[in-house]
Motif scaffolding. Sequence first.
Motif, PDB file in Angstrom:
ATOM      1  N   LEU A  77       0.602  -1.109  -0.135  1.00  0.00           N
ATOM      2  CA  LEU A  77       0.105  -0.035   0.745  1.00  0.00           C
ATOM      3  C   LEU A  77       0.617   1.071   0.282  1.00  0.00           C
ATOM      4  O   LEU A  77       0.754   2.252  -0.149  1.00  0.00           O
ATOM      5  CB  LEU A  77      -0.988  -0.475   1.148  1.00  0.00           C
ATOM      6  CG  LEU A  77      -2.254  -0.694   1.590  1.00  0.00           C
ATOM      7  CD1 LEU A  77      -3.155  -0.551   2.344  1.00  0.00           C
ATOM      8  CD2 LEU A  77      -3.115  -0.305   0.055  1.00  0.00           C
ATOM      9  N   HIS A  78       1.915   0.719  -0.175  1.00  0.00           N
ATOM     10  CA  HIS A  78       3.050   2.133  -0.261  1.00  0.00           C
ATOM     11  C   HIS A  78       2.816   3.208  -0.832  1.00  0.00           C
ATOM     12  O   HIS A  78       2.957   3.025  -2.291  1.00  0.00           O
ATOM     13  CB  HIS A  78       4.506   1.364   0.192  1.00  0.00           C
ATOM     14  CG  HIS A  78       5.568   2.829   0.187  1.00  0.00           C
ATOM     15  ND1 HIS A  78       6.054   2.810   1.210  1.00  0.00           N
ATOM     16  CD2 HIS A  78       5.783   4.079  -0.359  1.00  0.00           C
ATOM     17  CE1 HIS A  78       7.005   3.517   1.398  1.00  0.00           C
ATOM     18  NE2 HIS A  78       6.383   4.737   0.067  1.00  0.00           N
ATOM     19  N   GLY A  79       2.090   4.534  -0.919  1.00  0.00           N
ATOM     20  CA  GLY A  79       1.787   5.619  -1.522  1.00  0.00           C
ATOM     21  C   GLY A  79       1.202   5.480  -2.181  1.00  0.00           C
ATOM     22  O   GLY A  79       0.310   6.087  -3.698  1.00  0.00           O
ATOM     23  N   VAL A  80      -0.006   4.346  -2.118  1.00  0.00           N
ATOM     24  CA  VAL A  80      -1.009   4.500  -3.413  1.00  0.00           C
ATOM     25  C   VAL A  80      -2.276   4.811  -3.111  1.00  0.00           C
ATOM     26  O   VAL A  80      -2.156   4.497  -1.229  1.00  0.00           O
ATOM     27  CB  VAL A  80      -2.059   2.815  -2.994  1.00  0.00           C
ATOM     28  CG1 VAL A  80      -2.791   2.191  -4.172  1.00  0.00           C
ATOM     29  CG2 VAL A  80       0.386   1.536  -3.651  1.00  0.00           C
ATOM     30  N   PRO A  81      -3.145   5.548  -3.373  1.00  0.00           N
ATOM     31  CA  PRO A  81      -3.991   6.265  -3.091  1.00  0.00           C
ATOM     32  C   PRO A  81      -4.806   5.859  -3.286  1.00  0.00           C
ATOM     33  O   PRO A  81      -5.382   4.913  -4.051  1.00  0.00           O
ATOM     34  CB  PRO A  81      -4.316   7.557  -4.297  1.00  0.00           C
ATOM     35  CG  PRO A  81      -2.880   7.516  -4.805  1.00  0.00           C
ATOM     36  CD  PRO A  81      -2.316   6.263  -5.276  1.00  0.00           C
ATOM     37  N   VAL A  82      -6.135   6.015  -2.481  1.00  0.00           N
ATOM     38  CA  VAL A  82      -7.454   5.104  -1.533  1.00  0.00           C
ATOM     39  C   VAL A  82      -8.201   5.840  -0.875  1.00  0.00           C
ATOM     40  O   VAL A  82      -8.131   7.354  -0.247  1.00  0.00           O
ATOM     41  CB  VAL A  82      -6.777   4.053  -0.854  1.00  0.00           C
ATOM     42  CG1 VAL A  82      -5.842   2.936  -1.084  1.00  0.00           C
ATOM     43  CG2 VAL A  82      -6.425   4.466   0.989  1.00  0.00           C
ATOM     44  N   ALA A  83      -9.251   5.457  -0.473  1.00  0.00           N
ATOM     45  CA  ALA A  83     -10.541   6.627   0.268  1.00  0.00           C
ATOM     46  C   ALA A  83     -11.342   5.622   0.937  1.00  0.00           C
ATOM     47  O   ALA A  83     -11.413   4.596   1.051  1.00  0.00           O
ATOM     48  CB  ALA A  83     -11.651   6.837  -1.035  1.00  0.00           C
ATOM     49  N   VAL A  84     -12.265   5.716   2.181  1.00  0.00           N
ATOM     50  CA  VAL A  84     -12.736   5.620   2.928  1.00  0.00           C
ATOM     51  C   VAL A  84     -14.160   6.252   3.135  1.00  0.00           C
ATOM     52  O   VAL A  84     -14.538   7.128   2.859  1.00  0.00           O
ATOM     53  CB  VAL A  84     -12.232   5.712   4.770  1.00  0.00           C
ATOM     54  CG1 VAL A  84     -10.549   4.992   4.146  1.00  0.00           C
ATOM     55  CG2 VAL A  84     -12.003   7.093   4.525  1.00  0.00           C
TER      56      VAL A  84
END
Length: 468
Positions: A77-84
């Motif tokens: 997940l390092h540096g990966v854009p996600v949303a919650v």
Amino acid sequence: MTTPTSTEIPFLELHEVSTLIRTRQLSSREVTEATLERIDDLEPRLQALTTVMAESALAEADRADALLSRGNWLGDLHGVPVAVKDLANTHDSPTGAGTMIHADFRPDFDATVVARLRSAGAVILGKLRLTEGAFTGHHPALPTPVNPWDAETWSGVSSSGSGVATAAGLCFASLGSDTGGSIRLPSSANGVTGLKPTWGRVSRHGIFALAPSLDHIGPMTRSSRDAAIVLRAIAGHDPADPTSSLEPVPDYLQRLRVDGAPVVGFDRKLAEEHFDTATNEMLEDTIETVTDLGWRVLAVETPGFEAAAKEWTALCGVETAGVHSETYPARADEYGPDLSGLIEIGRGLSAVDYYRLLESRRDFTGRMRTLMADIDLLLLPGIGVGSPTIAQMANLGSDQKLFAAVTVPTAPIDNCGMPSITLPAGFTDRGTPLAAQFVGGDFTEPLVLAAGHAFQQVTDFHTSHPEL
């Protein structure tokens, strides 16, 4: 892997963009900037996010790049854009839970799942829209996310923003919650992969509840492999949530191989009674696919799914009434009709009514465990009506057949708390997604994820994307 163009980046799978960042073919800032630009372009039309956290996201991306430049890689997940989903507390952004009453609530801590994503190096892009209080309807004063495949097609509930954003390339993964189908329904509607873990597998600390004993937090992604990456980051016991399981967390990513030939149960009578033609044709195609994989499909009789689905509303209503006791009925005029209606159902039940519901739930759970002792997976649709339109779903409260088609394959699995994965598995004549669901026994997430991965190795439904 060759470096993708800016138009190819949004629909990469999470593990693909992770590799590009780790090998420094792309920086986290480049990926984050490209994703924020896409949000700026599409969000006015799709209405998937309540809050875009651009400034903090870019700062997190820069920190991720700085760590990597020093040889420190935190994982996939390092540096990966996600949303919650906007029911998970974020210390640096409001958490409104789809309500007007809590629209300006600013928590001073992150939900455990958010903290764990950040510890794993993920970049939090923003908060995703949901129905009011995570029930079935969006608050009348707030926007409804638009299905990116077709604006007239339902986008699902309650994790509607999570499904839309993940499908539309506005993030590489999202978090959803599932109390009666709220990961599986929007995953089905928007053509993404959704994992509902075993109840207790993922901490609920810092999550705005709908019904605590039914609430599950899980990933919504573009593949089973990506779901394994996110689950690995967020799963595990949390002292702040005493109901979270002490069961050890395996390395889901390293266990994506199916050992042997799983036995898949299928209740054809249930399907014929409750699911529509498009859905049943998709299920038969899924059976053909898994049979070709060498899996054995066994005819089974499921234990009272229709009754469990009907009881779910009352079970949920009692807990929801408790969750909202400080603001309802004192501020009832600020509630939308769906959530207030559910609370009224809960408030109207007696202690004896609730006792009987709990006894029935325990009985159903025991019978499900008996069923799962004889099979590895249970095949269901993600939703029993193929890609319903908004106009169709307007009749959900009055059309008993439609209500059963939506709830029978979803709500009972929350009642018993077992894990399931929802997978893109076909398309309607309109070109909108259909989805299959594999249910496993308690804490069989490794098998459920491996089954999803095997299915996606021989199908390409999950690689299709809406044209925007």
